[in-house]
Design an enzyme around this catalytic site. Structure first.
Site, PDB file in Angstrom:
ATOM      1  N   HIS A   7     -26.781 -15.718 -30.371  1.00  0.00           N
ATOM      2  CA  HIS A   7     -25.351 -15.871 -30.112  1.00  0.00           C
ATOM      3  C   HIS A   7     -25.055 -17.131 -29.301  1.00  0.00           C
ATOM      4  O   HIS A   7     -24.889 -17.079 -28.087  1.00  0.00           O
ATOM      5  CB  HIS A   7     -24.882 -14.620 -29.350  1.00  0.00           C
ATOM      6  CG  HIS A   7     -23.419 -14.397 -29.415  1.00  0.00           C
ATOM      7  ND1 HIS A   7     -22.874 -13.154 -29.653  1.00  0.00           N
ATOM      8  CD2 HIS A   7     -22.375 -15.241 -29.272  1.00  0.00           C
ATOM      9  CE1 HIS A   7     -21.556 -13.247 -29.646  1.00  0.00           C
ATOM     10  NE2 HIS A   7     -21.232 -14.503 -29.411  1.00  0.00           N
ATOM     11  N   LEU A  58     -21.888 -23.551 -30.412  1.00  0.00           N
ATOM     12  CA  LEU A  58     -22.281 -24.958 -30.294  1.00  0.00           C
ATOM     13  C   LEU A  58     -21.091 -25.904 -30.482  1.00  0.00           C
ATOM     14  O   LEU A  58     -21.223 -27.108 -30.285  1.00  0.00           O
ATOM     15  CB  LEU A  58     -23.410 -25.283 -31.285  1.00  0.00           C
ATOM     16  CG  LEU A  58     -24.677 -24.428 -31.103  1.00  0.00           C
ATOM     17  CD1 LEU A  58     -25.743 -24.827 -32.124  1.00  0.00           C
ATOM     18  CD2 LEU A  58     -25.245 -24.532 -29.694  1.00  0.00           C
ATOM     19  N   ARG A  59     -19.933 -25.320 -30.861  1.00  0.00           N
ATOM     20  CA  ARG A  59     -18.635 -26.019 -30.823  1.00  0.00           C
ATOM     21  C   ARG A  59     -18.450 -27.164 -31.794  1.00  0.00           C
ATOM     22  O   ARG A  59     -17.392 -27.804 -31.776  1.00  0.00           O
ATOM     23  CB  ARG A  59     -18.348 -26.558 -29.401  1.00  0.00           C
ATOM     24  CG  ARG A  59     -18.335 -25.495 -28.322  1.00  0.00           C
ATOM     25  CD  ARG A  59     -17.232 -24.478 -28.534  1.00  0.00           C
ATOM     26  NE  ARG A  59     -17.063 -23.615 -27.376  1.00  0.00           N
ATOM     27  CZ  ARG A  59     -16.822 -22.328 -27.471  1.00  0.00           C
ATOM     28  NH1 ARG A  59     -16.722 -21.732 -28.655  1.00  0.00           N
ATOM     29  NH2 ARG A  59     -16.663 -21.607 -26.389  1.00  0.00           N
ATOM     30  N   HIS A  68     -18.086  -8.470 -33.208  1.00  0.00           N
ATOM     31  CA  HIS A  68     -17.522  -8.618 -31.857  1.00  0.00           C
ATOM     32  C   HIS A  68     -16.520  -7.467 -31.747  1.00  0.00           C
ATOM     33  O   HIS A  68     -15.455  -7.518 -32.356  1.00  0.00           O
ATOM     34  CB  HIS A  68     -16.834  -9.985 -31.772  1.00  0.00           C
ATOM     35  CG  HIS A  68     -15.956 -10.201 -30.580  1.00  0.00           C
ATOM     36  ND1 HIS A  68     -16.146 -11.209 -29.674  1.00  0.00           N
ATOM     37  CD2 HIS A  68     -14.845  -9.546 -30.145  1.00  0.00           C
ATOM     38  CE1 HIS A  68     -15.213 -11.175 -28.740  1.00  0.00           C
ATOM     39  NE2 HIS A  68     -14.400 -10.162 -29.007  1.00  0.00           N
ATOM     40  N   HIS A 127     -22.768  -8.493 -27.919  1.00  0.00           N
ATOM     41  CA  HIS A 127     -22.427  -8.400 -26.490  1.00  0.00           C
ATOM     42  C   HIS A 127     -21.810  -7.057 -26.048  1.00  0.00           C
ATOM     43  O   HIS A 127     -20.679  -7.005 -25.565  1.00  0.00           O
ATOM     44  CB  HIS A 127     -21.525  -9.553 -26.062  1.00  0.00           C
ATOM     45  CG  HIS A 127     -20.401  -9.919 -27.002  1.00  0.00           C
ATOM     46  ND1 HIS A 127     -19.540  -9.008 -27.550  1.00  0.00           N
ATOM     47  CD2 HIS A 127     -20.007 -11.137 -27.469  1.00  0.00           C
ATOM     48  CE1 HIS A 127     -18.664  -9.641 -28.318  1.00  0.00           C
ATOM     49  NE2 HIS A 127     -18.936 -10.930 -28.277  1.00  0.00           N
ATOM     50  N   ASP A 177     -24.463 -15.564 -25.684  1.00  0.00           N
ATOM     51  CA  ASP A 177     -23.030 -15.853 -25.838  1.00  0.00           C
ATOM     52  C   ASP A 177     -22.664 -17.137 -25.076  1.00  0.00           C
ATOM     53  O   ASP A 177     -21.608 -17.233 -24.440  1.00  0.00           O
ATOM     54  CB  ASP A 177     -22.151 -14.677 -25.385  1.00  0.00           C
ATOM     55  CG  ASP A 177     -20.733 -14.776 -25.945  1.00  0.00           C
ATOM     56  OD1 ASP A 177     -20.436 -15.740 -26.667  1.00  0.00           O
ATOM     57  OD2 ASP A 177     -19.911 -13.882 -25.646  1.00  0.00           O
ATOM     58  N   HIS A 212     -16.836 -24.481 -22.352  1.00  0.00           N
ATOM     59  CA  HIS A 212     -15.417 -24.877 -22.363  1.00  0.00           C
ATOM     60  C   HIS A 212     -15.260 -26.062 -21.428  1.00  0.00           C
ATOM     61  O   HIS A 212     -15.869 -26.096 -20.355  1.00  0.00           O
ATOM     62  CB  HIS A 212     -14.515 -23.738 -21.875  1.00  0.00           C
ATOM     63  CG  HIS A 212     -14.404 -22.619 -22.869  1.00  0.00           C
ATOM     64  ND1 HIS A 212     -13.688 -22.728 -24.034  1.00  0.00           N
ATOM     65  CD2 HIS A 212     -14.952 -21.387 -22.876  1.00  0.00           C
ATOM     66  CE1 HIS A 212     -13.784 -21.586 -24.724  1.00  0.00           C
ATOM     67  NE2 HIS A 212     -14.558 -20.758 -24.046  1.00  0.00           N
ATOM     68  N   GLY A 238     -15.268 -17.349 -21.623  1.00  0.00           N
ATOM     69  CA  GLY A 238     -16.581 -17.832 -22.035  1.00  0.00           C
ATOM     70  C   GLY A 238     -17.359 -18.433 -20.888  1.00  0.00           C
ATOM     71  O   GLY A 238     -16.775 -18.924 -19.916  1.00  0.00           O
TER      72      GLY A 238
END
Ligand code: DOR
Length: 430
Positions: free
Chosen positions: A60, A63-64, A178, A231, A304, A308, A323
């Site tokens: 999880h 990597l954006r 999720h 999670h 997770d 940000h 996050g």
């Protein structure tokens, strides 16, 4: 035997078969050439006092890329992973655009081709993760995608989720959920309970997670599909998964390091670094998640990792995105927290961090047994090293770690990816 290039010397090899003192010799072809006593190679990496284990595998990771390259890239996220002992991560599909097509799978895979760990891609369950139409899972499965999720959000529509399970079963792939009922969670920025009342921050009740866990267990029973719960954060969720496993359903589950250690009380300072979804919960929930990890209800510790940008995490609590970073600290947090329950069983801990998640993600090269001929994806862990987390030192492009300033026990010394030492003495080599 291929020419040896590197030897990991003087460590304790720990894998799914148990523990033994041995050197590990790595061949020029990137596989394990030998495991035994007094092995020699041109390059020696000191593993004295350390555990030599299969590389960690994260189920999880956010990597954006594409879409939020200011927060993280595949390269920077993989650097965090390697420093944390990971040789493979599963990239979440909540990028912009979402990974919901063969073209997007190709794109993220090609970004991962030169990364410091294997980047396995998960696909979205629904088009654009919008929860309305099933994504073309077959075309992504044909490329080898083994796990599908709308992570960041759960699939709300019961009928669509049933169809997704039927579709996934036919393809032999796993869905990961999720669990968050969006109507129950709406407007909530932390766990609904004592602390949300005191702070005047609207909360999400535990039931927002639990009703979806319950629904998906029912649908797994109906369809025979396998389902992975992401999670898990509440005592009720852990109890339901425990019962579903006892019933023989094909369910698996993960817990994050932060849900093993942190509670909603940390939100008292209104610091958004502690804002996460699912939210930090109560002491009793944390105890239940830890118990679930120790008794095998939970199969994997998954980070997770959710970077940000600073600007976003500096907004007021109710406006900041949820996050936390996790890849560089997961092992240390797990060792630190689980050692409070008694001596660490390293085979059990590494199962949770390495080969069980690898099996869930279908990563065949990342098996739990270190034998001659296996790909040399390895990590070397100093189990007694005590270190303080310094956010400024993170390899992430973001800084949102809830562990800043904490002292953790257990640190990665070396990471080897397909025979290449990508981390040596705690530093990335490229
Ligand atoms: O806190 C979270 N952040 N939870 C999620 O499910 C998504 C993630 C993100 O992408 O930032």
């Amino acid at each position: 035997m291929p020419d040896p290039t590197v030897v990991l010397k003087g460590g304790r090899v720990v894998d799914a078969t148990g523990e033994r003192a041995a050197d590990v010799l790595i061949g020029a072809d990137g596989t394990i050439a030998a495991i035994g006593a007094d092995l020699i190679a041109p390059r020696v990496l000191d593993a004295g006092g350390c555990i030599v284990a299969p590389g960690l595998v994260d189920l999880h990771s956010h990597l954006r890329e594409p879409g939020q390259e200011d927060a993280e890239t595949v390269e920077s996220g993989s650097r965090c992973a390697a420093l944390g002992g990971y040789t493979a991560v599963v990239a979440m599909p909540n990028t912009t655009p979402a990974i919901d097509s063969a073209a997007m799978v190709h794109e993220v895979r090609s970004l991962g081709a030169t990364a410091l760990c294997h980047v396995a891609v998960s696909g979205a369950i629904t088009v654009g993760r919008a929860g309305e139409q099933l994504a073309p899972m077959a075309e992504m499965a044909a490329l080898g995608v083994r796990i599908f999720t709308d992570d960041g959000t759960g699939v709300q529509d019961n009928r669509l989720m049933r169809r997704a399970m039927e579709y996934a079963s036919g393809l032999g792939v796993r869905l990961a959920q999720h669990c968050e009922d969006s109507a129950l969670a709406a407007g909530g920025h932390m766990h609904e309970g004592e602390w949300s009342s005191r702070l005047g921050i609207p909360g999400q009740p535990a039931e927002a997670e639990e009703v979806m866990v319950q629904r998906d267990i029912s649908l797994a029973r109906l369809t025979g599909a396998s389902i992975h719960f992401q999670h898990l954060s509440t005592a009720g969720s852990v109890a339901m998964v425990r019962a579903a496993k006892a019933e023989g359903l094909d369910v698996t589950a993960e817990a994050t390091p932060h849900h093993l250690a942190l509670t909603h009380a940390l939100c008292a300072g209104f610091d958004p670094v502690f804002k996460v979804n699912p939210p930090l919960r109560t002491d009793a929930d944390v105890a239940a998640v830890v118990a679930g990890v120790l008794d095998g209800t939970i199969d994997a510790i998954a980070t997770d990792h959710a970077p940000h940008v600073q600007e976003a995490k500096e907004r007021p609590f109710d406006q900041a995105p949820p996050g936390m970073l996790g890849l560089e600290t997961a092992l240390g947090v797990a060792v630190t927290e689980l050692s409070k329950q008694g001596d660490i069983d390293w085979v059990q801990l590494l199962a949770l961090l390495s080969w069980q998640p690898a099996a869930i993600a279908g990563l065949a090269e990342h098996t739990g047994t270190l034998v001659e001929g296996r790909a040399a994806h390895l990590c070397v862990i100093d189990p007694t090293s005590v270190w303080a987390v310094d956010a400024a030192q993170s390899a992430s492009l973001s800084r949102n770690t809830p562990w800043a300033g904490r002292r953790l026990t257990g640190r990665v010394r070396h990471t080897v990816l397909a025979g290449e030492p990508v981390v040596v003495d705690g530093e990335a080599t490229r």
